[in-house]
Write a protein that holds these residues in place. Structure first.
Motif, PDB file in Angstrom:
ATOM      1  N   TYR A  88       9.193 -10.269  -9.929  1.00 10.89           N
ATOM      2  CA  TYR A  88       8.663  -9.083  -9.266  1.00 10.89           C
ATOM      3  C   TYR A  88       8.404  -7.955 -10.261  1.00 10.89           C
ATOM      4  O   TYR A  88       7.522  -7.115 -10.039  1.00 10.89           O
ATOM      5  N   VAL A  89       9.166  -7.915 -11.344  1.00 11.03           N
ATOM      6  CA  VAL A  89       8.887  -6.943 -12.406  1.00 11.03           C
ATOM      7  C   VAL A  89       7.544  -7.277 -13.051  1.00 11.03           C
ATOM      8  O   VAL A  89       6.708  -6.394 -13.285  1.00 11.03           O
ATOM      9  N   THR A  90       7.325  -8.550 -13.327  1.00  9.92           N
ATOM     10  CA  THR A  90       6.052  -8.985 -13.896  1.00  9.92           C
ATOM     11  C   THR A  90       4.898  -8.638 -12.954  1.00  9.92           C
ATOM     12  O   THR A  90       3.854  -8.120 -13.385  1.00  9.92           O
ATOM     13  N   ALA A  91       5.085  -8.914 -11.671  1.00 12.67           N
ATOM     14  CA  ALA A  91       4.042  -8.615 -10.683  1.00 12.67           C
ATOM     15  C   ALA A  91       3.770  -7.115 -10.597  1.00 12.67           C
ATOM     16  O   ALA A  91       2.619  -6.689 -10.426  1.00 12.67           O
ATOM     17  N   LEU A  92       4.817  -6.300 -10.727  1.00 10.68           N
ATOM     18  CA  LEU A  92       4.664  -4.845 -10.700  1.00 10.68           C
ATOM     19  C   LEU A  92       3.737  -4.383 -11.823  1.00 10.68           C
ATOM     20  O   LEU A  92       2.821  -3.580 -11.593  1.00 10.68           O
ATOM     21  N   HIS A  93       3.953  -4.896 -13.026  1.00  9.19           N
ATOM     22  CA  HIS A  93       3.097  -4.507 -14.148  1.00  9.19           C
ATOM     23  C   HIS A  93       1.657  -4.997 -13.938  1.00  9.19           C
ATOM     24  O   HIS A  93       0.701  -4.290 -14.302  1.00  9.19           O
ATOM     25  N   GLU A  94       1.501  -6.163 -13.333  1.00 12.08           N
ATOM     26  CA  GLU A  94       0.155  -6.657 -13.036  1.00 12.08           C
ATOM     27  C   GLU A  94      -0.544  -5.742 -12.038  1.00 12.08           C
ATOM     28  O   GLU A  94      -1.751  -5.461 -12.169  1.00 12.08           O
ATOM     29  N   ASP A  95       0.212  -5.267 -11.038  1.00 17.09           N
ATOM     30  CA  ASP A  95      -0.354  -4.342 -10.052  1.00 17.09           C
ATOM     31  C   ASP A  95      -0.786  -3.035 -10.710  1.00 17.09           C
ATOM     32  O   ASP A  95      -1.845  -2.479 -10.391  1.00 17.09           O
TER      33      ASP A  95
ATOM     34  N   ALA B 241     -10.624   2.227  -7.684  1.00 16.66           N
ATOM     35  CA  ALA B 241     -11.269   2.904  -6.560  1.00 16.66           C
ATOM     36  C   ALA B 241     -10.263   3.135  -5.429  1.00 16.66           C
ATOM     37  O   ALA B 241     -10.270   4.191  -4.778  1.00 16.66           O
ATOM     38  N   LEU B 242      -9.394   2.159  -5.192  1.00 16.57           N
ATOM     39  CA  LEU B 242      -8.358   2.316  -4.177  1.00 16.57           C
ATOM     40  C   LEU B 242      -7.435   3.471  -4.543  1.00 16.57           C
ATOM     41  O   LEU B 242      -7.110   4.316  -3.697  1.00 16.57           O
TER      42      LEU B 242
ATOM     43  N   GLN C 261       7.029  -8.263   5.438  1.00 17.07           N
ATOM     44  CA  GLN C 261       5.872  -8.921   4.836  1.00 17.07           C
ATOM     45  C   GLN C 261       4.592  -8.085   4.977  1.00 17.07           C
ATOM     46  O   GLN C 261       3.538  -8.563   5.409  1.00 17.07           O
ATOM     47  N   ALA C 262       4.724  -6.794   4.628  1.00 16.66           N
ATOM     48  CA  ALA C 262       3.544  -5.920   4.642  1.00 16.66           C
ATOM     49  C   ALA C 262       2.514  -6.469   3.654  1.00 16.66           C
ATOM     50  O   ALA C 262       2.862  -7.038   2.621  1.00 16.66           O
ATOM     51  N   PRO C 263       1.219  -6.311   3.957  1.00 15.97           N
ATOM     52  CA  PRO C 263       0.175  -6.779   3.029  1.00 15.97           C
ATOM     53  C   PRO C 263       0.393  -6.180   1.640  1.00 15.97           C
ATOM     54  O   PRO C 263       0.603  -4.979   1.491  1.00 15.97           O
ATOM     55  N   THR C 264       0.337  -7.016   0.622  1.00 14.62           N
ATOM     56  CA  THR C 264       0.698  -6.585  -0.723  1.00 14.62           C
ATOM     57  C   THR C 264      -0.519  -6.193  -1.552  1.00 14.62           C
ATOM     58  O   THR C 264      -1.659  -6.580  -1.261  1.00 14.62           O
ATOM     59  N   LEU C 265      -0.258  -5.422  -2.613  1.00 16.42           N
ATOM     60  CA  LEU C 265      -1.314  -5.109  -3.569  1.00 16.42           C
ATOM     61  C   LEU C 265      -1.827  -6.384  -4.222  1.00 16.42           C
ATOM     62  O   LEU C 265      -3.021  -6.509  -4.522  1.00 16.42           O
ATOM     63  N   ARG C 266      -0.935  -7.319  -4.418  1.00 16.64           N
ATOM     64  CA  ARG C 266      -1.308  -8.612  -5.004  1.00 16.64           C
ATOM     65  C   ARG C 266      -2.370  -9.306  -4.151  1.00 16.64           C
ATOM     66  O   ARG C 266      -3.354  -9.846  -4.679  1.00 16.64           O
ATOM     67  N   GLN C 267      -2.186  -9.258  -2.828  1.00 15.90           N
ATOM     68  CA  GLN C 267      -3.144  -9.886  -1.934  1.00 15.90           C
ATOM     69  C   GLN C 267      -4.461  -9.117  -1.919  1.00 15.90           C
ATOM     70  O   GLN C 267      -5.549  -9.716  -1.874  1.00 15.90           O
ATOM     71  N   MET C 268      -4.370  -7.779  -1.959  1.00 15.05           N
ATOM     72  CA  MET C 268      -5.579  -6.964  -1.990  1.00 15.05           C
ATOM     73  C   MET C 268      -6.388  -7.278  -3.248  1.00 15.05           C
ATOM     74  O   MET C 268      -7.625  -7.344  -3.206  1.00 15.05           O
TER      75      MET C 268
ATOM     76  N   LEU D 186       0.817  -1.209   0.000  1.00 19.04           N
ATOM     77  CA  LEU D 186       0.000   0.000   0.000  1.00 19.04           C
ATOM     78  C   LEU D 186       0.854   1.264   0.000  1.00 19.04           C
ATOM     79  O   LEU D 186       0.461   2.287  -0.575  1.00 19.04           O
ATOM     80  N   GLY D 187       2.015   1.227   0.628  1.00 12.72           N
ATOM     81  CA  GLY D 187       2.890   2.395   0.640  1.00 12.72           C
ATOM     82  C   GLY D 187       3.344   2.781  -0.754  1.00 12.72           C
ATOM     83  O   GLY D 187       3.440   3.974  -1.084  1.00 12.72           O
TER      84      GLY D 187
END
Length: 282
Positions: A50-57, A262-263, A246-253, A15-16
């Protein structure tokens, strides 16, 4: 106005990161561009997944960036050229110290606990054979640099013109690490200039980086951007969100069914999900 989002692919975004992105988008809401940069110089921690996940986010949040994506690991030649120029001007020196060496020096009776670096290697004679044989970083001699630029740098923040307190507070920053072709300060100023960034948006805990980066901009003849240092996101216990914790991730959200656009809209208005708040770094 051009700003940028420059995450490191060392873990999944949280979230940060989304809040920092939202601050940048808010700053250009009335006309401007936001560009993406991948800070992947730390080869030991950065991962392609993690680069792939970043683009997905980013797709989930509904964000599209302006211009091509900049990847720092593809810009080593630019960093090398800048380092060589600073070396030729006598502004860099090799540092062979480990973190343990520095801590021991600062704990010595005459050590300076307020310094970033005690200067152990600053006045060593040049020894090419040792540089070839031993891992070393490259540090900027801030006293020589200030002598060239004519004094402490100032910068324009959202609060007005800012000044650094005293030369010693700059420290002899590392510009190239033992395990990477460039450290944060050097890569940041060169990449901001290459991307045409006019507004640097980042969290307030990085405000301490601004004076040394302004000094580098002066030394390298780079344009001066404006700066916006925003508050940080903390959890209910007041702890800053961090990948290592292990802060809650955008992936988990996303998996939990949160609406990404909306977020992002809520974060642009500084409305955070329940259980989070904004705070100044301590």
């Amino acid at each position: 106005m051009i700003t940028r989002f420059a995450p490191s692919p060392t873990g999944h975004l949280h979230l940060g990161h989304a809040y920092s992105l939202a601050r940048g988008l808010k700053a250009i809401a009335w006309g401007g561009e936001i560009r993406l940069r991948i800070d992947d110089l730390d080869a030991t921690r950065c991962r392609p997944e993690y680069v792939t996940a970043l683009h997905e986010d980013m797709d989930w949040l509904g964000v599209s960036f302006d211009g091509p994506v900049m990847v720092e690991s593809e810009r080593v030649a630019a960093y090398d050229e800048a380092l060589e120029g600073l070396r030729r001007r006598g502004l860099l020196y090799p540092c062979f110290c480990t973190r343990k060496d520095i801590e021991a020096a600062l704990a010595a009776p005459h050590g300076d606990p307020g310094a970033y670096y005690p200067g152990t290697c600053r006045d060593l004679p040049d020894d090419p054979a040792r540089r070839e044989a031993e891992p070393h970083s490259w540090r900027l001699d801030h006293e020589k640099a200030l002598a060239l630029t004519g004094g402490l740098p100032s910068w324009q923040d959202h609060e007005g013109t800012m000044h650094f307190a005293q030369p010693a507070d700059l420290g002899d920053a590392i510009l190239a690490r033992k395990d990477a072709p460039a450290a944060y300060h050097l890569a940041c100023v060169l990449d901001d200039a290459a991307q045409g960034v006019t507004l640097v948006t980042r969290s307030a805990d990085l405000a301490g980086s601004t004076p040394i980066q302004r000094l580098l901009q002066q030394l390298l003849g780079l344009p001066e951007p404006r700066y916006l240092h925003h508050r940080i996101v903390v959890n209910g216990d007041g702890k800053r969100l961090a990948k290592r914790d292990q802060a809650p991730t955008l992936r988990q959200m996303r998996a939990d069914g949160v609406d990404g656009p909306a977020l992002l809209d809520a974060l642009m208005d500084e409305r955070l999900p329940l259980g989070y708040r904004l705070a100044d770094p301590t």
